[in-house]
Scaffold this active site. Structure first.
Site, PDB file in Angstrom:
ATOM      1  N   ASP A   1      18.297 -47.892  -4.887  1.00 17.56           N
ATOM      2  CA  ASP A   1      16.896 -47.654  -5.269  1.00 17.56           C
ATOM      3  C   ASP A   1      16.503 -48.643  -6.364  1.00 17.56           C
ATOM      4  O   ASP A   1      15.432 -49.247  -6.326  1.00 17.56           O
ATOM      5  CB  ASP A   1      16.723 -46.226  -5.826  1.00 17.56           C
TER       6      ASP A   1
ATOM      7  N   GLU B   1       3.967 -43.479   0.055  1.00 12.88           N
ATOM      8  CA  GLU B   1       4.633 -43.033   1.292  1.00 12.88           C
ATOM      9  C   GLU B   1       3.580 -42.656   2.361  1.00 12.88           C
ATOM     10  O   GLU B   1       3.475 -43.289   3.397  1.00 12.88           O
ATOM     11  CB  GLU B   1       5.586 -41.864   1.008  1.00 12.88           C
TER      12      GLU B   1
ATOM     13  N   ASP C   1      14.084 -37.291  -8.442  1.00 16.36           N
ATOM     14  CA  ASP C   1      15.170 -37.647  -7.512  1.00 16.36           C
ATOM     15  C   ASP C   1      16.270 -38.386  -8.272  1.00 16.36           C
ATOM     16  O   ASP C   1      15.982 -39.268  -9.080  1.00 16.36           O
ATOM     17  CB  ASP C   1      14.651 -38.570  -6.392  1.00 16.36           C
TER      18      ASP C   1
ATOM     19  N   LEU D   1      12.796 -48.178  -1.542  1.00 10.95           N
ATOM     20  CA  LEU D   1      13.882 -47.765  -0.650  1.00 10.95           C
ATOM     21  C   LEU D   1      13.654 -46.323  -0.230  1.00 10.95           C
ATOM     22  O   LEU D   1      13.946 -45.380  -0.972  1.00 10.95           O
ATOM     23  CB  LEU D   1      15.249 -47.912  -1.301  1.00 10.95           C
ATOM     24  N   ASP D   2      13.119 -46.196   0.977  1.00  9.92           N
ATOM     25  CA  ASP D   2      12.852 -44.869   1.524  1.00  9.92           C
ATOM     26  C   ASP D   2      14.074 -44.353   2.272  1.00  9.92           C
ATOM     27  O   ASP D   2      14.766 -45.130   2.918  1.00  9.92           O
ATOM     28  CB  ASP D   2      11.665 -44.939   2.488  1.00  9.92           C
TER      29      ASP D   2
ATOM     30  N   ASP E   1       7.270 -47.750  -1.964  1.00  5.05           N
ATOM     31  CA  ASP E   1       8.524 -47.010  -2.026  1.00  5.05           C
ATOM     32  C   ASP E   1       9.575 -48.038  -1.646  1.00  5.05           C
ATOM     33  O   ASP E   1       9.793 -48.302  -0.463  1.00  5.05           O
ATOM     34  CB  ASP E   1       8.519 -45.836  -1.044  1.00  5.05           C
TER      35      ASP E   1
ATOM     36  N   GLU F   1       7.813 -45.827  -6.589  1.00  2.00           N
ATOM     37  CA  GLU F   1       8.506 -44.541  -6.710  1.00  2.00           C
ATOM     38  C   GLU F   1       9.520 -44.585  -7.840  1.00  2.00           C
ATOM     39  O   GLU F   1       9.824 -43.574  -8.478  1.00  2.00           O
ATOM     40  CB  GLU F   1       9.233 -44.175  -5.416  1.00  2.00           C
ATOM     41  N   GLU F   2      10.037 -45.773  -8.122  1.00  2.00           N
ATOM     42  CA  GLU F   2      11.117 -45.893  -9.107  1.00  2.00           C
ATOM     43  C   GLU F   2      10.613 -46.191 -10.519  1.00  2.00           C
ATOM     44  O   GLU F   2      11.417 -46.432 -11.431  1.00  2.00           O
ATOM     45  CB  GLU F   2      12.107 -46.966  -8.651  1.00  2.00           C
TER      46      GLU F   2
END
Ligand code: FBP
Length: 333
Positions: A70, A278, A64, A116-117, A114, A93-94
């Protein structure tokens, strides 16, 4: 909610008094996550003013394009939990790999997050969220991926999300009840507004990116056809709602009923959403509220992670609708 104003800190103290040993360290960790949420609520609200909209120029490990928010959100969550000394490692996630924070004896938790979803909503003032799942560790020492990180969601001792929308809402479970707190910006406190949330067994909404409809499993297409036929006696047709932020679409399903799904498609052979930070945290919240969460064929909480950024198909929300979806998938292999 009428009656006594209960802050998150007060609630955590009361719950801690009733908690069994693995959750005993949760209050300071939950308080740190709530602190990160307060900071993030401000950062998201002021992003256009602080030049924090747009892309960072980097791509994260799952491909992404990273938004500036993020990156900010990841730092905010990491700093908050690192300060507790209770977290041995964070799967985010990052971050490409898990970030080791402490190998001390008291670092008894693994955080999957996560930060910032729904980042596709940042630049259009849309709802976004933060998702978190907390796993216990047997002891201190260096983190072992197989033992400490590649877990089943059923091993989580707490999980939740924060939704940054018109208001900021934090929803979490530590296994006994699901609770929702709304941020009172005046006092900078999270206040209990949703006590022991129950997910309605059925709703009137479905949430999915219909742009991928043609590539979905035939059973899923049949299920949508069924839900969009007119039959008032069974509350059909259902209405489509899709915010493009999993947290926002899930929150609606949790409070008002209905379901969200992101199945496999041509561009996402195992679905788009990531299991550890998530799907599994939200599955614990929804199940503890009486809802259901699966891959379409297997309960999400039973799936053991094979890699920290593993993707799985997801269907989640009201129990009757998720069961219906699973039935259609079984009927049309
Ligand atoms: P991230 O924004 O954290 O990557 O989350 C994934 C997500 O944005 C979900 O919040 C949302 O439901 C879905 O992906 C939207 O995907 P699409 O744009 O393919 O519909």
């Amino acid at each position: 909610m009428k009656g006594r104003r209960i802050t998150l800190e007060r609630h955590l103290r009361d719950e801690a008094g009733r908690a069994r040993s693995p959750a005993a360290g949760l209050p300071p960790l939950m308080t740190a996550l709530a602190g990160a949420a307060k900071t993030l609520a401000r950062q998201v609200r002021r992003a256009a003013l602080s030049g924090s909209l747009g892309y960072s120029g980097d791509v994260n490990v799952t491909g992404d394009s990273q938004k500036k928010l993020d990156v900010t959100a990841n730092e905010t969550v990491l700093d908050a939990v690192a300060s507790t000394g209770l977290v041995a490692a964070v799967v985010s996630e990052e971050l490409k790999g898990a970030k080791a924070l402490s190998d001390r004896e008291e670092a008894r938790y693994i955080l999957c997050t996560d930060p910032l979803d729904g980042s596709s909503n940042t630049d259009i003032n849309g709802s976004v969220g933060t998702i978190f799942g907390i796993y216990p560790r047997a002891g201190g020492g260096p983190v072992d991926e197989g033992h400490d990180l590649l877990r089943r969601g059923s091993e989580q001792i707490a999980a939740g999300y924060v939704m940054y929308g018109p208001g900021t809402v934090l929803v979490y479970t530590a296994g006994d009840g699901v609770f929702g707190f709304t941020l009172d910006e005046d006092s900078d406190e999270f206040v209990l507004t949703h006590d022991r949330i129950r997910c309605p067994s059925r709703g009137h909404y479905y949430s999915a990116n219909l742009g991928h409809l043609k590539e979905w499993h035939p059973g899923i297409r049949r299920c949508i056809e069924h839900l969009t036929e007119r039959d008032p006696a069974t509350g059909r047709p259902y209405s489509l709602r899709y915010v493009g932020s999993l947290v926002a679409d899930l929150h609606r399903s949790l409070i008002e009923g209905g379901f969200y799904f992101y199945p496999a498609d041509g561009g996402h052979t195992n679905g788009k959403l990531r299991l550890l930070y998530e799907c599994a945290p939200l599955a614990l919240v929804v199940e503890k509220a009486g809802g259901r969460a699966s891959t379409g064929t297997q309960r999400i909480l039973e799936v053991r992670a094979e890699s920290i950024h593993q993707r799985v198909p997801l269907v989640i929300g009201s129990a009757l609708e998720v069961e219906l979806y699973e039935t259609f998938m079984r009927r049309e292999p």
